[in-house]
Design a protein around this motif. Structure first.
Motif, PDB file in Angstrom:
ATOM      1  N   VAL A 275       0.761  -1.150  -0.009  1.00 39.71           N
ATOM      2  CA  VAL A 275      -0.066   0.087   0.190  1.00 39.71           C
ATOM      3  C   VAL A 275       0.854   1.203  -0.037  1.00 39.71           C
ATOM      4  CG1 VAL A 275      -1.742   1.567   1.527  1.00 39.71           C
ATOM      5  CG2 VAL A 275      -1.915  -1.098   1.288  1.00 39.71           C
ATOM      6  N   ILE A 276       0.437   2.274  -0.806  1.00 35.86           N
ATOM      7  CA  ILE A 276       1.006   3.543  -0.859  1.00 35.86           C
ATOM      8  C   ILE A 276       0.242   4.482  -0.194  1.00 35.86           C
ATOM      9  CG2 ILE A 276       2.614   4.961  -1.844  1.00 35.86           C
ATOM     10  CD1 ILE A 276       3.169   2.897  -4.130  1.00 35.86           C
ATOM     11  N   GLU A 277       0.125   4.947   0.779  1.00 36.08           N
ATOM     12  CA  GLU A 277      -0.745   5.980   1.226  1.00 36.08           C
ATOM     13  C   GLU A 277      -0.436   7.464   0.862  1.00 36.08           C
ATOM     14  OE1 GLU A 277      -1.100   5.711   5.488  1.00 36.08           O
ATOM     15  OE2 GLU A 277      -2.236   3.868   5.517  1.00 36.08           O
ATOM     16  N   HIS A 278      -1.417   8.080   0.409  1.00 41.09           N
ATOM     17  CA  HIS A 278      -1.134   9.325   0.085  1.00 41.09           C
ATOM     18  C   HIS A 278      -1.491  10.067   1.757  1.00 41.09           C
ATOM     19  CE1 HIS A 278      -2.514  13.725  -0.815  1.00 41.09           C
ATOM     20  NE2 HIS A 278      -1.551  13.527  -1.408  1.00 41.09           N
ATOM     21  N   ILE A 279      -0.840  11.174   1.969  1.00 38.91           N
ATOM     22  CA  ILE A 279      -0.874  11.700   3.317  1.00 38.91           C
ATOM     23  C   ILE A 279      -2.211  11.941   3.695  1.00 38.91           C
ATOM     24  CG2 ILE A 279      -0.608  14.129   2.488  1.00 38.91           C
ATOM     25  CD1 ILE A 279       0.283  12.746   5.889  1.00 38.91           C
ATOM     26  N   SER A 280      -3.049  12.059   2.762  1.00 45.44           N
ATOM     27  CA  SER A 280      -4.565  12.438   3.190  1.00 45.44           C
ATOM     28  C   SER A 280      -5.144  11.255   3.786  1.00 45.44           C
ATOM     29  CB  SER A 280      -5.182  12.743   1.743  1.00 45.44           C
ATOM     30  OG  SER A 280      -5.140  11.715   0.804  1.00 45.44           O
ATOM     31  N   TYR A 281      -4.875   9.843   3.154  1.00 42.61           N
ATOM     32  CA  TYR A 281      -5.218   8.678   3.679  1.00 42.61           C
ATOM     33  C   TYR A 281      -4.791   8.441   5.168  1.00 42.61           C
ATOM     34  CZ  TYR A 281      -7.119   3.949   3.075  1.00 42.61           C
ATOM     35  OH  TYR A 281      -7.978   2.936   2.841  1.00 42.61           O
ATOM     36  N   SER A 282      -3.420   8.626   5.143  1.00 36.96           N
ATOM     37  CA  SER A 282      -2.832   8.352   6.603  1.00 36.96           C
ATOM     38  C   SER A 282      -3.631   9.393   7.525  1.00 36.96           C
ATOM     39  CB  SER A 282      -1.493   8.735   6.694  1.00 36.96           C
ATOM     40  OG  SER A 282      -0.773   8.188   5.359  1.00 36.96           O
ATOM     41  N   ALA A 283      -3.536  10.748   7.256  1.00 34.13           N
ATOM     42  CA  ALA A 283      -4.146  11.485   8.276  1.00 34.13           C
ATOM     43  C   ALA A 283      -5.870  11.263   8.632  1.00 34.13           C
ATOM     44  CB  ALA A 283      -4.023  13.121   7.273  1.00 34.13           C
ATOM     45  N   SER A 284      -6.494  10.827   7.506  1.00 32.22           N
ATOM     46  CA  SER A 284      -7.935  10.458   7.864  1.00 32.22           C
ATOM     47  C   SER A 284      -8.071   9.265   8.908  1.00 32.22           C
ATOM     48  CB  SER A 284      -8.684  10.433   6.464  1.00 32.22           C
ATOM     49  OG  SER A 284      -8.262   9.108   5.765  1.00 32.22           O
ATOM     50  N   VAL A 285      -7.110   8.391   8.692  1.00 34.23           N
ATOM     51  CA  VAL A 285      -7.330   7.477   9.880  1.00 34.23           C
ATOM     52  C   VAL A 285      -6.948   7.845  11.224  1.00 34.23           C
ATOM     53  CG1 VAL A 285      -6.180   5.153  10.772  1.00 34.23           C
ATOM     54  CG2 VAL A 285      -6.871   5.681   8.034  1.00 34.23           C
ATOM     55  N   GLN A 286      -6.168   8.951  11.285  1.00 32.09           N
ATOM     56  CA  GLN A 286      -5.777   9.338  12.703  1.00 32.09           C
ATOM     57  C   GLN A 286      -6.284  10.577  13.213  1.00 32.09           C
ATOM     58  OE1 GLN A 286      -1.372   9.038  13.153  1.00 32.09           O
ATOM     59  NE2 GLN A 286      -1.238   7.911  11.497  1.00 32.09           N
ATOM     60  N   ARG A 287      -7.071  11.316  12.073  1.00 31.66           N
ATOM     61  CA  ARG A 287      -7.529  12.637  12.540  1.00 31.66           C
ATOM     62  C   ARG A 287      -8.911  13.000  12.108  1.00 31.66           C
ATOM     63  NH1 ARG A 287      -3.582  12.208  15.221  1.00 31.66           N
ATOM     64  NH2 ARG A 287      -1.692  13.941  15.510  1.00 31.66           N
ATOM     65  N   LEU A 288      -9.753  13.810  12.634  1.00 32.05           N
ATOM     66  CA  LEU A 288     -10.735  14.364  12.151  1.00 32.05           C
ATOM     67  C   LEU A 288     -10.606  15.391  11.133  1.00 32.05           C
ATOM     68  CD1 LEU A 288     -13.245  14.219  15.130  1.00 32.05           C
ATOM     69  CD2 LEU A 288     -12.986  12.646  13.383  1.00 32.05           C
ATOM     70  N   ARG A 289     -11.432  15.703  10.050  1.00 27.45           N
ATOM     71  CA  ARG A 289     -11.139  16.579   9.149  1.00 27.45           C
ATOM     72  C   ARG A 289     -11.174  17.904   9.979  1.00 27.45           C
ATOM     73  NH1 ARG A 289     -13.058  20.474   5.229  1.00 27.45           N
ATOM     74  NH2 ARG A 289     -11.927  20.243   3.445  1.00 27.45           N
ATOM     75  N   LYS A 290     -11.809  18.262  10.887  1.00 23.03           N
ATOM     76  CA  LYS A 290     -11.946  19.632  11.424  1.00 23.03           C
ATOM     77  C   LYS A 290     -10.847  19.835  12.471  1.00 23.03           C
ATOM     78  CE  LYS A 290     -15.043  17.722  15.108  1.00 23.03           C
ATOM     79  NZ  LYS A 290     -16.632  17.574  15.226  1.00 23.03           N
ATOM     80  N   GLN A 291     -10.194  18.752  12.847  1.00 22.74           N
ATOM     81  CA  GLN A 291      -8.954  19.042  13.877  1.00 22.74           C
ATOM     82  C   GLN A 291      -7.965  19.538  12.771  1.00 22.74           C
ATOM     83  OE1 GLN A 291      -8.722  14.676  14.955  1.00 22.74           O
ATOM     84  NE2 GLN A 291      -8.913  15.625  17.012  1.00 22.74           N
ATOM     85  N   LEU A 292      -8.096  19.354  11.598  1.00 20.35           N
ATOM     86  CA  LEU A 292      -6.679  19.765  10.820  1.00 20.35           C
ATOM     87  C   LEU A 292      -7.043  20.773   9.686  1.00 20.35           C
ATOM     88  CD1 LEU A 292      -5.960  16.326   9.305  1.00 20.35           C
ATOM     89  CD2 LEU A 292      -4.641  17.299  11.119  1.00 20.35           C
ATOM     90  N   TRP A 293      -8.213  21.110   9.605  1.00 19.78           N
ATOM     91  CA  TRP A 293      -8.648  22.315   8.557  1.00 19.78           C
ATOM     92  C   TRP A 293     -10.127  22.902   9.055  1.00 19.78           C
ATOM     93  CZ3 TRP A 293      -6.104  25.347   5.663  1.00 19.78           C
ATOM     94  CH2 TRP A 293      -6.762  26.114   4.677  1.00 19.78           C
ATOM     95  N   ASP A 294      -9.927  24.196   9.400  1.00 23.26           N
ATOM     96  CA  ASP A 294     -11.225  25.048   9.971  1.00 23.26           C
ATOM     97  C   ASP A 294     -11.740  25.911   8.954  1.00 23.26           C
ATOM     98  OD1 ASP A 294      -9.260  26.596  10.233  1.00 23.26           O
ATOM     99  OD2 ASP A 294      -9.642  26.928  12.829  1.00 23.26           O
ATOM    100  N   LYS A 295     -11.116  26.094   7.630  1.00 20.69           N
ATOM    101  CA  LYS A 295     -11.656  26.761   6.881  1.00 20.69           C
ATOM    102  C   LYS A 295     -12.420  26.432   5.889  1.00 20.69           C
ATOM    103  CE  LYS A 295      -7.315  29.647   7.360  1.00 20.69           C
ATOM    104  NZ  LYS A 295      -6.763  28.708   8.347  1.00 20.69           N
ATOM    105  N   PRO A 296     -13.142  27.087   4.880  1.00 19.71           N
ATOM    106  CA  PRO A 296     -14.080  26.696   4.087  1.00 19.71           C
ATOM    107  C   PRO A 296     -13.333  26.102   2.869  1.00 19.71           C
ATOM    108  CG  PRO A 296     -14.374  29.084   4.250  1.00 19.71           C
ATOM    109  CD  PRO A 296     -13.260  28.745   5.058  1.00 19.71           C
TER     110      PRO A 296
END
Ligand SMILES: Cc1cc2nc3c(=O)[nH]c(=O)nc-3n(C[C@H](O)[C@H](O)[C@H](O)COP(=O)(O)OP(=O)(O)OC[C@H]3O[C@@H](n4cnc5c(N)ncnc54)[C@H](O)[C@@H]3O)c2cc1C
Length: 523
Positions: A275-296
């Protein structure tokens, strides 16, 4: 609440049929209240409202004899039966049937592990056996065998393999490593495939082909029969296991990386499902979106680069493992390490190098030795729980890897979605697993997800990337991708369907295969 009936079946006939089915499986195992006991049979992740797929009833059968008797009733009353084992096919429709009014035939209670053979390394199981269950059984009995599981450990050995699912050990291709089936045809005829057709044979779970045409494939991802038993090869626990992760700094690294990986996979130097995870995949397993980005709006590239640094990961992160004798593993590792670090900035991590609470490393390390868990399922929380998966496949080349990523990233971003993806390398092919994540409570997001999904299939077709699995909504659309030779494949499927299931009772519409005499809706 509207009334849900199978298409073309009068209410009195439906009630009479249910009464007969209750006698077969027991009243406690027939569910028919849309506001009550049918609620678990809804899918809340897809882009259509759950009620659009409300079953008329669900039947939980416990044995081959019960399923045979249910088939008799279904043939008599022309009831569409939507069959599955564990019903955890989330991102593709979960526990819901294709259309409202179908009856779900739920085989979860058929969950016996019929045989584990340590000497020859195989098992024979029923459709309700989950990865967790088989793993626990092997542990309790002390068998020196591994299973190979999909990332969500609650999935079923049979359901996942029939959908051509994949895992992360050297036995990652689940249908490839299956061996021998027992199938009920629509008329109740029992069939054993391969060596199983020969009474008294000693190799049903050891040799796939038997004599004559190999028919097992017909019962995968289709609606020609109900699989009631299936064999799987189990990997002997290897003397040495060496999991590794290598991180890469730049998004553009995916092309060169895939070209480096191809010979390692083709020559089976790296044997497991990589498996080659893009950072988006790795991050989504470990964090909620709202913890990483609070802008529209979507998360911009610049922010993804920061997130990679914050999580001590790369923009791409490859997970693989080596297996075998300790000396061989160490020797092979020297070559693998040399190859995978040819890209500037590559960083290698081995067992013990990551913090003890690194959720990403911990669950991948388990999956690559077949220990089921549910960590990856965290990612469905990314943006409200809506989730459509797509797995377009291509030859394993750097050009395809880079092109697919760029095409689908542009597409998802244009529809207002983050590009959550990983690329997975099997023997000679790769898939770009694209996840469209959305908030299913938001009507606008649902519609955008649906439009994005349809455009994704169109783009994939244009570029020759075949989609491998289908969410319930897109089965016909995806079947249409395979329209060469004047649609010959669909025509052959049609002939087989009509011959084996003349009343069209088995999963109408599965993989775009409808009975010729189907007069109901096709949604
Ligand atoms: C976050 C996330 C991660 C995932 N990771 C993976 C992964 O790593 N690998 C992977 O392969 N998938 C993955 N999936 C997809 C899916 O969750 C799994 O494939 C899961 O195992 C499928 O559910 P199941 O095993 O319960 O199969 P079921 O839902 O029981 O069956 C799937 C389909 O197979 C057919 N079927 C099942 N049983 C029978 C039968 N007895 N007779 C005839 N037809 C039958 C039916 O058409 C049914 O709809 C993932 C999904 C999500 C949301």
């Amino acid at each position: 609440m509207p009334e849900y009936l199978p298409h073309g079946v009068a209410r009195e006939d439906f009630q009479a049929a249910l009464a007969e089915i209750r006698k077969i499986v027991g009243a406690a195992w027939v569910f028919s209240d849309p506001e009550g006991d049918l609620q678990p049979y809804l899918d809340h992740m897809s882009a259509v409202p759950p009620e659009t797929r409300m079953p008329s009833a669900a039947i939980s059968a416990a044995s081959v004899a019960e399923v045979q008797a249910v088939l008799q009733v279904a043939n008599q009353y022309k009831l569409p039966l939507w069959t599955y084992g564990n019903g955890k096919n989330f991102a593709y429709g979960g526990p819901a049937p294709k259309q409202a009014g179908y009856l779900v035939l739920d085989l979860k209670r058929m969950n016996r592990i019929l045989e584990v053979n340590e000497e020859s390394g195989y098992c024979l199981v029923e459709p309700g056996v989950s990865y967790f269950q088989l793993y626990q059984h092997l542990q309790e009995k002390g068998y020196k065998l591994w299973i190979d599981c999909a990332a969500p450990g609650w999935g079923g050995m049979i359901g996942n393999a029939l959908e051509h699912g994949a895992g992360y050990t050297p036995y990652a291709d689940h249908f490839l490593f299956s061996c021998g089936m027992e199938v009920l045809l629509a008329d109740g005829q029992l069939l054993r495939t391969g060596m199983g057709a020969m009474p008294g044979n000693t190799s049903w779970q050891l040799f796939k082909y038997g004599f004559g045409p190999y028919v097992d494939g017909m019962f995968s991802q289709g609606n020609f029969g109900i699989v009631t038993k299936m064999g799987f090869w189990l990997m002997p626990v290897p003397p040495a296991y060496k999991p590794f992760m290598v991180t890469y700094e730049k998004e553009e690294d995916i092309g060169p990386l895939m070209d480096i990986l191809r010979p390692l996979k083709m020559n089976m130097v790296i044997q497991n499902g990589v498996v080659i995870e893009h950072i988006s995949y790795s991050a989504s397993v470990q964090r909620l979106r709202k913890q990483l980005w609070d802008k529209p709006g979507i998360i911009p590239d610049e922010r993804w680069r920061e997130i990679a640094k914050e999580l001590d990961l790369g923009m791409w992160n490859i997970y693989g493992a080596l297996y075998g004798l300790p000396e061989n593993v160490e020797m092979t590792w020297q070559m693998v390490q040399h190859e995978l670090t040819r890209i500037p900035g590559a960083k290698v991590y081995l067992q013990g190098d990551r913090p003890a609470d690194d959720a990403g490393w911990n669950y991948r390390e388990k999956l690559m030795r077949g220990e089921p868990n549910m960590t990856e399922f965290n990612l469905v929380n990314w943006d409200g729980g809506g989730h459509l998966n797509f797995t377009p496949m291509a030859a394993m080349t750097g050009k395809n890897a880079a092109e697919m990523f760029a095409l689908f990233k542009e597409l998802l971003n244009r529809h207002g979605f983050d590009m959550i993806c990983e690329e997975v390398a099997m023997f000679r092919t790769m898939i770009t697993l694209v996840m469209i994540m959305f908030d299913p409570r938001d009507e606008d997001a649902r519609q955008r997800a649906d439009a994005c999904a349809r455009e994704l299939v169109a783009i994939a077709k244009q570029h020759g990337y075949g989609e491998l699995k289908a969410n319930l909504t897109y089965m016909d659309t995806i079947a249409d991708m395979y329209d060469g030779q004047g649609g010959a494949l669909r025509k052959v499927n049609q002939v087989i369907k009509d011959a084996l299931d003349p009343n069209g009772i088995l999963s109408p519409g599965k993989s775009g295969i409808w009975p010729s005499n189907w007069t109901g809706p096709r949604t």
